[in-house]
Design an enzyme around this catalytic site. Structure first.
Site, PDB file in Angstrom:
ATOM      1  N   SER A  33       0.822  -1.223   0.000  1.00 16.46           N
ATOM      2  CA  SER A  33       0.000   0.000   0.000  1.00 16.46           C
ATOM      3  C   SER A  33       0.853   1.269   0.000  1.00 16.46           C
ATOM      4  O   SER A  33       0.473   2.271  -0.615  1.00 16.46           O
ATOM      5  CB  SER A  33      -0.944  -0.015   1.205  1.00 16.46           C
ATOM      6  OG  SER A  33      -0.209  -0.173   2.399  1.00 16.46           O
ATOM      7  N   ASP A  86      10.414   1.413  -2.183  1.00 17.17           N
ATOM      8  CA  ASP A  86       9.581   0.295  -1.737  1.00 17.17           C
ATOM      9  C   ASP A  86       9.166   0.517  -0.284  1.00 17.17           C
ATOM     10  O   ASP A  86       9.778   1.325   0.431  1.00 17.17           O
ATOM     11  CB  ASP A  86      10.373  -1.021  -1.879  1.00 17.17           C
ATOM     12  CG  ASP A  86       9.468  -2.255  -1.977  1.00 17.17           C
ATOM     13  OD1 ASP A  86       8.258  -2.138  -1.697  1.00 17.17           O
ATOM     14  OD2 ASP A  86       9.981  -3.336  -2.322  1.00 17.17           O
ATOM     15  N   ALA A  88       8.036  -1.447   3.576  1.00 14.78           N
ATOM     16  CA  ALA A  88       8.594  -2.516   4.414  1.00 14.78           C
ATOM     17  C   ALA A  88       7.583  -2.847   5.505  1.00 14.78           C
ATOM     18  O   ALA A  88       6.731  -2.030   5.850  1.00 14.78           O
ATOM     19  CB  ALA A  88       9.917  -2.081   5.036  1.00 14.78           C
ATOM     20  N   GLY A 102       3.345  -8.545   1.665  1.00 13.85           N
ATOM     21  CA  GLY A 102       2.504  -8.561   0.467  1.00 13.85           C
ATOM     22  C   GLY A 102       2.846  -9.716  -0.462  1.00 13.85           C
ATOM     23  O   GLY A 102       2.264  -9.839  -1.543  1.00 13.85           O
ATOM     24  N   GLU A 108      11.076  -8.332  -5.082  1.00 12.60           N
ATOM     25  CA  GLU A 108      11.544  -7.105  -4.416  1.00 12.60           C
ATOM     26  C   GLU A 108      13.043  -7.178  -4.149  1.00 12.60           C
ATOM     27  O   GLU A 108      13.761  -6.187  -4.323  1.00 12.60           O
ATOM     28  CB  GLU A 108      10.785  -6.895  -3.104  1.00 12.60           C
ATOM     29  CG  GLU A 108       9.342  -6.456  -3.332  1.00 12.60           C
ATOM     30  CD  GLU A 108       8.511  -6.440  -2.059  1.00 12.60           C
ATOM     31  OE1 GLU A 108       7.522  -5.695  -2.037  1.00 12.60           O
ATOM     32  OE2 GLU A 108       8.825  -7.173  -1.110  1.00 12.60           O
TER      33      GLU A 108
HETATM   34  C1  5RP Z   1       5.377  -6.643  -0.018  1.00  8.19           C
HETATM   35  C2  5RP Z   1       6.156  -5.881   0.986  1.00  8.19           C
HETATM   36  C3  5RP Z   1       5.609  -4.553   1.400  1.00  8.19           C
HETATM   37  O1  5RP Z   1       6.578  -3.586   1.187  1.00  8.19           O
HETATM   38  C4  5RP Z   1       5.282  -4.606   2.850  1.00  8.19           C
HETATM   39  O2  5RP Z   1       4.384  -5.673   3.071  1.00  8.19           O
HETATM   40  C5  5RP Z   1       4.680  -3.293   3.337  1.00  8.19           C
HETATM   41  O3  5RP Z   1       3.385  -3.151   2.822  1.00  8.19           O
HETATM   42  P1  5RP Z   1       2.493  -1.887   3.195  1.00  8.19           P
HETATM   43  O4  5RP Z   1       3.139  -0.699   2.577  1.00  8.19           O
HETATM   44  O5  5RP Z   1       1.145  -2.225   2.597  1.00  8.19           O
HETATM   45  O6  5RP Z   1       2.434  -1.810   4.711  1.00  8.19           O
HETATM   46  O7  5RP Z   1       7.186  -6.285   1.439  1.00  8.19           O
HETATM   47  O8  5RP Z   1       5.966  -7.891  -0.262  1.00  8.19           O
END
Ligand code: 5RP
Length: 235
Positions: A33, A86, A88, A102, A108
């Site tokens: 997100s 990205d 985390a 995710g 990634e």
């Molecule tokens: C996907 C990831 C995302 O960066 C992680 O899950 C963070 O997601 P969000 O921004 O929705 O909290 O590693 O594989």
């Protein structure tokens, strides 16, 4: 006390990341997100004439980028990237990360390791004193995955953590990654030595990749209700 507007914080972190983007860049596009908030703030710049080439870390991100008009290419065609932005699941003060909530950790990590710079964007809740509150995702090949999961538990035990890896499911089905693999989520508690655990997980046949990102992030943009701060990797 009112709860922080997490979506607004993610957008604030994403907006600050635009400062690192310049014309002509080959840009890794993260998943999740917060990474999607970055696509939303990047798209108007692209429509305004900023020329960038995106490399997506998941099918979902690729589809969203295309919908927003951000050009998407394959990593094999672009070669090394200038920057990846990205999200985390957790980050510690040394910018070690847990990623993969995710399910996109494999792509990634391939993309992050091919970029000159990885910048992580997050709301303040993602900063932790020690990694491990978030269950560590470990991607495994489907063949003999129960056997591999037992070896993951043994590697955790050798590192002083007792864990029962949990096979990720989605809508009552086993979750399948973009690369056709399974994910085991490992609630480890405090990970005392992320680099050592990363090395032992990588050594297990059947483990494709794990969500420990050690030494990859160069900066963490953290948005809190009090403002946005940037933590740079110590030299
Ligand atoms: C996907 C990831 C995302 O960066 C992680 O899950 C963070 O997601 P969000 O921004 O929705 O909290 O590693 O594989």
């Amino acid at each position: 006390m009112t709860a922080p507007d997490i979506a607004a914080l993610k957008r604030a972190a994403a907006t600050r990341a635009l400062d690192y983007v310049s014309a002509g860049m080959k840009l890794g596009l993260g998943t999740g997100s917060t990474a999607e908030a970055f696509l939303e703030v990047l798209a108007p710049r692209v429509r305004g004439g900023l020329a960038v080439t995106g490399v997506a870390t998941s099918e979902r991100t690729a589809a969203m980028a295309r919908t927003l008009g951000i050009p998407v290419a394959e990593l094999d065609d672009t070669g090394p990237l200038d920057l990846v932005v990205d999200g985390a699941d957790e980050a510690d003060g040394d910018l070690n990360l847990i990623k993969g909530g995710g399910g996109a950790l494999l792509r990634e990590k391939i993309v992050a390791s091919t970029a000159a710079r990885m910048i992580v964007i997050a709301d303040g809740s993602k900063l932790v004193a020690a990694l491990g509150r978030f269950p560590l995702p470990v991607e495994v090949v489907p063949f003999a995955h129960l056997t591999t999961a037992r070896k993951i538990a043994q590697a955790a035990a050798d590192a002083g953590r007792s864990v029962i890896p949990v096979l990720r499911r989605k809508a009552d089905k086993v979750f399948i990654t973009d690369s056709g693999n399974y994910i085991y989520d490992c609630p480890l508690g405090v990970i005392a030595d992320p680099a050592a655990l990363a090395a032992s997980l990588s050594a297990i046949p059947g483990v494709v990749e794990h969500g420990l990102f050690v030494g990859l992030a160069k900066a963490l943009i953290l948005a809190r209700p009090t403002g946005v701060t940037v933590i740079e990797r110590k030299a």
